[in-house]
Design a protein around this motif. Structure first.
Motif, short mmCIF file in Angstrom:
data_model
loop_
_atom_site.label_atom_id
_atom_site.label_comp_id
_atom_site.label_asym_id
_atom_site.label_seq_id
_atom_site.Cartn_x
_atom_site.Cartn_y
_atom_site.Cartn_z
N ALA A 84 0.86 -1.13 0.13
CA ALA A 84 -0.16 0.17 0.07
C ALA A 84 0.83 1.30 -0.06
CB ALA A 84 -0.82 -0.04 1.10
N LEU A 87 2.14 1.96 -3.40
CA LEU A 87 1.36 2.31 -4.30
C LEU A 87 0.79 3.85 -4.20
CD1 LEU A 87 -1.15 -1.00 -4.36
CD2 LEU A 87 0.15 0.10 -6.35
N LYS A 96 -1.21 4.01 -10.90
CA LYS A 96 -2.02 3.59 -9.52
C LYS A 96 -3.05 2.79 -10.05
CE LYS A 96 -0.57 7.11 -6.14
NZ LYS A 96 -1.13 8.23 -5.31
N THR A 97 -3.74 3.11 -11.03
CA THR A 97 -5.33 2.40 -11.18
C THR A 97 -5.11 1.20 -11.82
OG1 THR A 97 -6.25 4.60 -11.99
CG2 THR A 97 -7.37 2.54 -12.63
N LEU A 100 -3.76 -1.08 -8.76
CA LEU A 100 -5.02 -1.22 -7.91
C LEU A 100 -6.02 -2.31 -8.36
CD1 LEU A 100 -5.95 2.21 -6.76
CD2 LEU A 100 -4.85 0.45 -5.23
N PHE A 162 -6.26 -2.03 0.99
CA PHE A 162 -7.32 -0.98 0.40
C PHE A 162 -7.37 0.19 1.61
CE2 PHE A 162 -8.44 -3.52 -3.36
CZ PHE A 162 -8.04 -2.32 -4.38
N TYR A 165 -4.08 1.83 2.04
CA TYR A 165 -3.96 2.75 0.78
C TYR A 165 -4.67 4.00 0.92
CZ TYR A 165 -4.10 4.51 -4.00
OH TYR A 165 -4.37 5.35 -5.05
#
Length: 283
Positions: A84, A87, A96-97, A100, A162, A165
């Motif tokens: 995390a 990222l 990043k997208t 993820l 998540f 992150y």
């Protein structure tokens, strides 16, 4: 309409949902826990503490759950935090997208299929067969606590990534730059700025993973092979196979009590850490 009435109207749908879907089922389980097993299975109304007195018979299931669930949560945290951090802090916006999405990809496949994949990887034709080429014979990985630990960490890792992150992504990067300008080393900046500011994400991730692991039954059933079982496996056996609903309800209530106590202590510790963080920030 007064503001108080509006607040009640806003809260009413969620409150009704919680009462119907949470409070009422738990109330039924609580009542059942004081009953007895019918001769043909099921539940007979009674008022006895016999089911709670028999809880030590499922001590192994509680021990496995209370050992492997915290270990799995800690292992997931140790793996998820660096990921995390990379990222949120070290990765450019254009990547990043995509990264993820790669973290989410395992959730697109059933946990059943992923667990069977680990059965092959940890089974005799997987890693143990590979280790035999290096002279390591009779290495057994499948149907062990280690296999269950691997499975739960792999299965619940995204739920840990998540929240951390999100907390790190909201971190003001100027704080890191200011720390560096003031002469702080990277490790000092991490422990004095980054880590305290991400406590909320850590708390949320650990809470999500720990609560779900306490009720887990599929991964221990598949990767434990009936040798490593959680309280969830005991509940499946008691309700669906043994049909001892009274005893199963007592086991379920004890699990709920343990979770409530653990989560309460954990949240108080997190609250103290947040207060200390705010005090340091004000200084």
């Amino acid at each position: 309409m007064t503001q108080r009435a509006r607040n009640w109207l806003l809260v009413a749908p969620a409150g009704a949902w919680l009462i119907v879907m949470l409070v009422l089922p738990l109330s039924v389980v609580f009542v059942f826990s004081f009953g007895e097993r019918a001769p043909s299975g099921g539940y007979v109304p009674a008022f006895t503490f016999e089911q709670y007195a028999n809880l030590p018979a499922r001590l192994t299931a509680f021990q496995n759950t209370l050992i492997l669930a915290p270990l799995g949560t800690l292992a997931a945290l140790l793996i998820a935090y660096p990921l995390a951090y990379q990222l949120a802090v070290r990765t450019s916006e254009k990547w990043k997208t995509l990264l993820l999405v790669l973290v989410i990809v395992p959730f697109w496949t059933s946990i059943l299929i992923r667990s069977y994949a680990w059965i092959y990887i940890l089974g005799g034709r997987g890693i143990p067969a590979l280790l035999e080429n290096f002279g390591l014979d009779d290495v057994r990985l499948i149907y062990t606590p280690f296999a269950v630990l691997i499975g739960i960490v792999y299965g619940y890792l995204p739920l840990m990534v998540f929240p951390i992150y999100v907390a790190l992504d909201r971190l003001d990067k100027r704080l890191l730059e200011a720390s560096a300008d003031l002469g702080a080393r990277p490790m000092t900046t991490f422990f004095r700025v980054t880590l305290p500011m991400s406590v909320s994400g850590i708390a949320t991730g650990c809470m999500l993973v720990f609560i779900l692991l306490m009720g887990e039954f599929l991964i221990p059933a598949l990767l434990g092979g009936g040798k490593v079982f959680f309280v969830g496996n005991a509940l499946v056996d008691l309700f669906l196979q043994s049909r001892n609903w009274a005893y199963g309800s007592a086991v379920a209530m004890m699990l709920i009590i343990i979770m409530l106590v653990t989560v309460t202590i954990y949240m108080r510790l997190i609250a103290k850490l947040n207060v200390q963080r705010d005090d340091v920030a004000l200084m």
